[in-house]
Design a protein around this motif. Sequence first.
Motif, short mmCIF file in Angstrom:
data_model
loop_
_atom_site.label_atom_id
_atom_site.label_comp_id
_atom_site.label_asym_id
_atom_site.label_seq_id
_atom_site.Cartn_x
_atom_site.Cartn_y
_atom_site.Cartn_z
N PRO A 1 0.82 -1.21 0.00
CA PRO A 1 0.00 0.00 0.00
C PRO A 1 0.86 1.27 0.00
O PRO A 1 2.07 1.21 0.08
CB PRO A 1 -0.80 -0.12 1.29
CG PRO A 1 0.09 -0.89 2.21
CD PRO A 1 0.89 -1.82 1.33
N TRP A 2 0.16 2.39 -0.05
CA TRP A 2 0.78 3.71 -0.23
C TRP A 2 0.46 4.67 0.90
O TRP A 2 -0.69 4.78 1.32
CB TRP A 2 0.26 4.35 -1.52
CG TRP A 2 0.68 3.63 -2.74
CD1 TRP A 2 0.01 2.59 -3.34
CD2 TRP A 2 1.86 3.83 -3.50
NE1 TRP A 2 0.71 2.16 -4.43
CE2 TRP A 2 1.86 2.92 -4.56
CE3 TRP A 2 2.93 4.73 -3.39
CZ2 TRP A 2 2.88 2.86 -5.50
CZ3 TRP A 2 3.93 4.67 -4.34
CH2 TRP A 2 3.90 3.74 -5.38
N ALA B 1 3.14 4.04 11.46
CA ALA B 1 2.78 3.24 12.64
C ALA B 1 1.44 2.55 12.44
O ALA B 1 1.27 1.38 12.82
CB ALA B 1 2.75 4.14 13.88
N GLN B 2 0.48 3.23 11.85
CA GLN B 2 -0.82 2.63 11.61
C GLN B 2 -0.73 1.51 10.57
O GLN B 2 -1.39 0.48 10.70
CB GLN B 2 -1.83 3.69 11.16
CG GLN B 2 -2.17 4.70 12.24
CD GLN B 2 -2.77 4.06 13.46
OE1 GLN B 2 -3.74 3.30 13.38
NE2 GLN B 2 -2.20 4.33 14.62
N ALA B 3 0.09 1.70 9.55
CA ALA B 3 0.30 0.66 8.55
C ALA B 3 0.89 -0.59 9.22
O ALA B 3 0.43 -1.71 8.97
CB ALA B 3 1.21 1.15 7.43
N ALA B 4 1.87 -0.40 10.08
CA ALA B 4 2.47 -1.53 10.80
C ALA B 4 1.42 -2.24 11.65
O ALA B 4 1.35 -3.47 11.67
CB ALA B 4 3.63 -1.05 11.67
N ALA B 5 0.58 -1.47 12.32
CA ALA B 5 -0.48 -2.06 13.16
C ALA B 5 -1.48 -2.86 12.33
O ALA B 5 -2.09 -3.81 12.83
CB ALA B 5 -1.20 -0.97 13.95
N SER C 1 4.09 -4.64 6.03
CA SER C 1 5.53 -4.70 6.33
C SER C 1 6.34 -3.68 5.51
O SER C 1 7.36 -3.20 5.97
CB SER C 1 6.07 -6.10 6.12
OG SER C 1 5.86 -6.52 4.79
N THR C 2 5.88 -3.36 4.30
CA THR C 2 6.55 -2.35 3.47
C THR C 2 5.51 -1.37 2.96
O THR C 2 4.47 -1.78 2.43
CB THR C 2 7.27 -3.00 2.27
OG1 THR C 2 8.20 -3.96 2.76
CG2 THR C 2 8.02 -1.96 1.46
N ILE D 1 9.51 2.18 2.91
CA ILE D 1 9.98 2.06 4.28
C ILE D 1 9.49 0.73 4.82
O ILE D 1 8.37 0.31 4.53
CB ILE D 1 9.50 3.24 5.16
CG1 ILE D 1 10.25 3.27 6.48
CG2 ILE D 1 7.99 3.21 5.37
CD1 ILE D 1 10.05 4.57 7.28
N ARG D 2 10.34 0.06 5.56
CA ARG D 2 9.94 -1.17 6.26
C ARG D 2 9.27 -0.71 7.55
O ARG D 2 9.86 0.01 8.34
CB ARG D 2 11.15 -2.04 6.58
CG ARG D 2 11.89 -2.54 5.35
CD ARG D 2 11.24 -3.66 4.65
NE ARG D 2 11.13 -4.83 5.52
CZ ARG D 2 10.33 -5.86 5.28
NH1 ARG D 2 9.56 -5.86 4.22
NH2 ARG D 2 10.26 -6.88 6.10
N THR D 3 8.03 -1.13 7.74
CA THR D 3 7.29 -0.70 8.92
C THR D 3 7.46 -1.69 10.08
O THR D 3 7.22 -1.34 11.22
CB THR D 3 5.79 -0.57 8.62
OG1 THR D 3 5.28 -1.85 8.27
CG2 THR D 3 5.56 0.42 7.49
N ARG D 4 7.85 -2.91 9.74
CA ARG D 4 8.05 -3.94 10.76
C ARG D 4 8.89 -5.06 10.15
O ARG D 4 8.95 -5.22 8.95
CB ARG D 4 6.72 -4.47 11.27
CG ARG D 4 5.80 -4.87 10.15
CD ARG D 4 4.42 -5.23 10.57
NE ARG D 4 4.22 -6.64 10.31
CZ ARG D 4 3.29 -7.36 10.83
NH1 ARG D 4 2.46 -6.84 11.67
NH2 ARG D 4 3.16 -8.63 10.54
N GLN D 5 9.50 -5.81 10.99
CA GLN D 5 10.30 -6.95 10.54
C GLN D 5 9.47 -8.21 10.71
O GLN D 5 9.04 -8.54 11.80
CB GLN D 5 11.59 -7.06 11.37
CG GLN D 5 12.46 -5.83 11.29
CD GLN D 5 12.87 -5.47 9.87
OE1 GLN D 5 13.25 -6.33 9.09
NE2 GLN D 5 12.78 -4.19 9.52
N ASP D 6 9.21 -8.91 9.61
CA ASP D 6 8.42 -10.14 9.67
C ASP D 6 9.30 -11.34 9.94
O ASP D 6 10.44 -11.38 9.68
CB ASP D 6 7.65 -10.35 8.35
CG ASP D 6 6.57 -9.30 8.19
OD1 ASP D 6 6.04 -8.82 9.19
OD2 ASP D 6 6.26 -8.96 7.03
#
Length: 155
Positions: A79-80, A105-109, A113-114, A150-155
Amino acid sequence: MLIVNLLDRPEHLPALAAAHVQAFGGLLPDWTVAQAEAELRAQQRDAIPCSWLVEDGQGWLGSVSLLHDDHEQIRGWSPWLASLYVQPRARGMGVGAALVRHCVAQAAALGVSTLYLYCEAPMVPWYQGLGWRVHAELQLGPLAITVMEIRTRQD
């Protein structure tokens, strides 16, 4: 500054839609304020698409959206982070950076992941300062753009 979900402030929809068309309409010459408002009304609270506003005691200062697709020519990534807009009176006050951090932060929640965005060359260093990396450079309609990730979280 207070960041709120757009669904909690529907009274700002007409002004926000007009600001978006004025700021981003060059990419979509047939896009109308009515269409922009309809798109903003279709937002969700805890799913994509969603949008947030920054407010102060005098009204809204800026907005950002999280979308599945941002432009028909770049559907290969999703997503964007999209439609980052800060009113002229609030520029240089950290509103844009706060909105970007909130959207990431909301995307990560939401399990993303990217996350991607696109911008013109002068904005690349600003986004890099917030942790974004250049992903691709391409022509989008009349604009030469940089797609960033941007990586929002590490899977």
